[in-house]
Design an enzyme around this catalytic site. Sequence first.
Site, short mmCIF file in Angstrom:
data_model
loop_
_atom_site.label_atom_id
_atom_site.label_comp_id
_atom_site.label_asym_id
_atom_site.label_seq_id
_atom_site.Cartn_x
_atom_site.Cartn_y
_atom_site.Cartn_z
N SER A 173 -18.97 17.60 1.57
CA SER A 173 -18.54 17.94 2.97
C SER A 173 -19.82 18.17 3.81
O SER A 173 -20.62 18.75 3.35
CB SER A 173 -17.96 19.17 2.85
OG SER A 173 -17.64 19.67 3.93
N GLY B 195 0.77 -1.17 0.02
CA GLY B 195 0.15 -0.01 -0.02
C GLY B 195 0.89 1.20 -0.06
O GLY B 195 1.86 1.30 0.41
N GLY C 261 -0.57 4.62 0.24
CA GLY C 261 -1.38 5.78 0.55
C GLY C 261 -0.58 6.45 1.65
O GLY C 261 0.76 6.55 1.73
N GLU D 38 -5.66 3.16 7.78
CA GLU D 38 -6.93 2.43 7.82
C GLU D 38 -7.02 1.01 8.13
O GLU D 38 -8.06 0.52 8.79
CB GLU D 38 -7.87 2.91 6.83
CG GLU D 38 -9.37 2.72 7.15
CD GLU D 38 -10.37 3.24 5.57
OE1 GLU D 38 -9.71 3.92 4.97
OE2 GLU D 38 -11.36 2.85 5.88
N ALA E 247 -0.12 6.31 4.77
CA ALA E 247 0.42 5.55 5.88
C ALA E 247 1.47 4.73 5.41
O ALA E 247 2.75 4.70 5.46
CB ALA E 247 -0.60 4.25 6.57
N ARG F 217 -15.03 7.61 14.04
CA ARG F 217 -14.07 8.47 13.65
C ARG F 217 -14.60 9.89 13.82
O ARG F 217 -15.48 10.17 13.04
CB ARG F 217 -13.32 7.95 12.44
CG ARG F 217 -12.02 8.82 12.10
CD ARG F 217 -11.50 8.57 10.84
NE ARG F 217 -12.20 8.46 9.68
CZ ARG F 217 -12.47 9.70 8.91
NH1 ARG F 217 -11.88 10.82 9.62
NH2 ARG F 217 -13.10 9.83 7.94
N ARG G 258 -23.00 12.85 13.24
CA ARG G 258 -23.09 12.04 11.71
C ARG G 258 -23.99 11.13 11.96
O ARG G 258 -24.93 10.60 11.40
CB ARG G 258 -21.49 11.46 11.28
CG ARG G 258 -20.81 12.60 10.90
CD ARG G 258 -19.56 11.92 10.28
NE ARG G 258 -18.58 12.98 9.80
CZ ARG G 258 -17.23 12.73 9.38
NH1 ARG G 258 -16.85 11.27 9.52
NH2 ARG G 258 -16.73 13.54 8.88
#
Lengths: 215, 643, 261
Positions: free
Chosen positions: B284, B40, B42, B430, B44, B440, B331
């Site tokens: 958003s 990966g 991304g 993630e 991280a 989160r 949320r």
Amino acid sequence: MQRALTLHQTTIGKKVAMALSGVILVGFTVGHFLGNLNLYLGQEAMDGYAETLQSLTPVLWGTRLLLLFAFGVHIASAISLWVRNTQARGSRYKKRTDLATDYAARTMYWSGPILLLFVVYHLLHFTILPDHPGEVYRNVVEGFQNPLIAGVYMAANVALGFHIFHGFYSAFQTLGANHPRYNSYRRDAAIAISAAITIGNLSFPISVLAGLVTL
Amino acid sequence: MQLRSNEPTGPIENRWEKHKEANKLVSPANRRKYTVIVVGSGLAGGAAAASLGEMGYNVKCFCYQDSPRRAHSIAAQGGINAAKNYQNDGDSVYRLFYDTVKGGDFRSRESNVFRLAELSVQIIDQAVAQGVPFAREYGGLLGNRSFGGAQVSRTFYARGQTGQQLLLGAYQALSRQIEAGTVEMFSRTEMLDLIVHDGRARGIVTRCMKTGKVSPHIADMVILCTGGYGNVFYLSTNAKGCNCTAAWRTHRHGAAFANPCYTQIHPTCIPQAGTYQSKLTLMSESLRNDGRVWVPRKKEDVTKRPEDIAEEDRYYYLEERYPAFGNLVPRDVASRNALYVTNDGLGVGPEVDGERRGVYLDFGDAIDRLGEQTIQERYGNLFEMYERITNDSPYETPMRIYPATHYTMGGLWVDYNLETTIPGLFAGGEANFSDHGANRLGASALMQGLADGYFVLPFTVGNYLGEVRTLPPLAEDHADVTGAVTAVEERIQKLMNAPDPKHAPEHFHRMLGRIIWTKCGMSRNKEGLEKALRDIPKLRDQFWREVKITGTGEELNQTLERAGRVADFFELGELMCLDALRREESCGGHFREEHEENGEALRDDDNFSYVAAWEWTGTPGEPRLNKEPLTFEYVKPSKRSYK
Amino acid sequence: MSEELLNLTLHVWRQDGPDDAGRFETHQAKDITTHMSFLEMLDVVNELLIENGKSPIAFDHDCREGICGTCGMVINGVAHGPQKLTTTCQLHMRQFKNGDEIWLEPWRASGFPVLKDLVVDRTAFDRIIQAGGYISIRTGSASEANELPVAKEIADQAMDAAECIGCGACVAACPNASASLFTAAKISHLSLLPQGQAERQDRARKMVAQMDAEGFGGCTNHGECEAACPKGVSLRWIARMNRELVRAMVTADAPIESRKR
């Protein structure tokens, strides 16, 4: 050991060379046009102007060498970029729609060679093998009274106009001058200079054909 | 299975420092002798690979995309939190820590969260030094905004493309290491299995997506930064390629999978327009600052044009049910209530599979009050995006929104070092479960990915390698390696040669997604989860019998790639439902309908204050549950109320 | 919200691999709703192709929200299709009419070899960045972020240039298949910021050398790249790159080494 790169070996360097040599050539074109305005002052003025130029040998040959050099650089860079750019596409698109480019930009690879052929013809016609050596006014007027020759000159000057329009506009970009606040002036300047040269140069054969300038 | 979190003890402010001091180190001269695999690229993975390469390790980095610059971290819009307190509004590392633990509904590990808040400050320094063009004030200093209901302005942002700019920063750092020769990059390469030798992760098996070649890569350790599993829902805001395969394959080798049922549902996404729809687009949350959420009060009005519905026939359900917070409820509350009103048949928009799944978000009042100009300044680009997709202008007619899966808090179980239950296998970003608990907070995902990649993994990797010193060499012809390669090849063959091929993998993926979304989405109950647990295995069997893939395995074959990922989603989806069934409480965005009080979520700290770490037993659907108890020394669990 | 159904004829470039000559294949797309995205239309066509035992059309895509830069194809002669400032994945079928014929081609450039059908290899872009498209800052050694103020206008310009998503539409649209806009965007982004000054000259020279080594053409100022760019990255960055390069080449102590593909 890989070879070392100099500015001119990069694609950008080649464009810079084209822009700088182009500026020299445009400068000459403007001077050439202004000098030719003597045509409207009559035979004496025109021939006298030609004679003065001929008598300034170092200036004349200096200019000729500079122009030759500028032509050489302009053409060599153009050919090298053209080869590279053609290879860069690889396979051609079946469908292609242009969004931003204009006629002048698209036809640079045509207007360029046309202008080269024209310059050769023009030099042979008036400088190297004139009908009446030393009589510039007569050569011009007699030449342009032939509609075929006048037509060649007019066509070439239209090509010159397009070539200068894109070349002049684009030279700013190549040399790094692009600023949103001033870009419209850049375009206006390119239109003004290419239109002035084209219309001015076209006026010579037209005036002769129309009988306004005669022997 | 023993779950040792390896957290340091003592005052929380000193734990990370203390831990680093106790860390084993690898000397600079020895680092190049170790090969570290990072899967990966991304935030991280890219940050970890770049940092480890820079330290001198021999790094191999893998991504399924055609370039490491395209990982889905790139799509994060809002921003990144950091406790810089540039705005002098009383922010601090402790406050960010407190907000994150509370926001996570007391289901995260305090030590990890504190470290995250501590490192947030360094991330901003690092990103700015890399040239990330964060928004600035006229004085030239960094700008901040308040995000997701936070009471301080601690969010740094780069227009609406914060994720993109941070990812490009990490990608550029990674590119520098590729140029320096410390990192070898494998793009368009998918990890399909883990190589375990002597009980330790020693490499991976990959398939080159250009040629289909299956190859082993042997290393001293493996780090997974492979993102979340939101695509188990088929429709989510994730990129189409996001998948759980790498993580799931390691789970099958013994890596515990933690809290799989914790997924985040974002309330303001553009609703599904038809059955053909391939993904959902997030807008958003800031839209709720000025928009009013409503549905028609009467069922017969749902097909009417919203302009034709009289004011008294509009049901502003959030304002009526939650007078104190109104449209700005958190949320999970906003999402859940949208579900309830549409369940009652009051949903609006096109009918998909017999249901109208959409509610209005109306800017009419805001435009009257503030003027179109102001609204355009605040939301112009969002309105434009909405119109591009739906062909409706929010200036003229209310937007339609509906919740969608956005992030997964669950993931591979890791200890304080980010090491999974397989020694030598680490997980960051993630892909792990560690820092967000059951929910989160906004602008925290980027923070966690970069904290793991730049600052945590570079230390803990050294600690692991310093502890194991030298591992015995592992040859490519060792049975542990050839066995893993053969297993991958056999699985590809099995997928390519289903006995009764009928449908493309998407067909099954859509059906699985529908089950997970309706039964294991934002509101769940025992009956639904039990039904899902009966239906998923049946559908999985049908998939293996009827999946149809054309072409061969030895070429670029996107259908085969998808089929392999869908196959793993079936097993993961089943585990999610099982986890949700066992968690007899409502926490975070996960509402168990049996556990509520006056319609509000009822957490059960006495019985469920633990991390559920599921262990593979060899049979899908029959995992073993291990519990890591959670203790809260600093932030005492309290009840959330928005009434 | 009005919806229509379209029947379309697709002429799709099919190429089995990098060495295959390639050809056009015609497919029908039936009952396509105007609310579908362009890629969803292709999904529908592909699912049918698979069910009929045929090979689906390979195309690149990932985020489907216009930011990752993975998708891209030339649609009726225009990179990313007819809608301005829009990636292929964000293009919707309401831009088309019933009965339309649509020609689909890959990005065509020697620097972007075709891998299969509409999928091309853009690793050349990665190598251009690897040549110098970064600020060399060791992890953990950064100074306090607010130590160095950056004028808002400059930060905004840097962001304008940094918006590039690396999709390659500039190369596809350029009559010379030039990668100038892509390279210029990164050179400009980093050269504008105070943090990028130390490596400014070296960066320009190395990135341009790599761009040339990848076989992309030169810029002849047509402006097609800017018009096709889904993020509206401006031509002014190319002018800036030219400035940066000339200055770097002219003032450097020694010429730099050329780079390999």
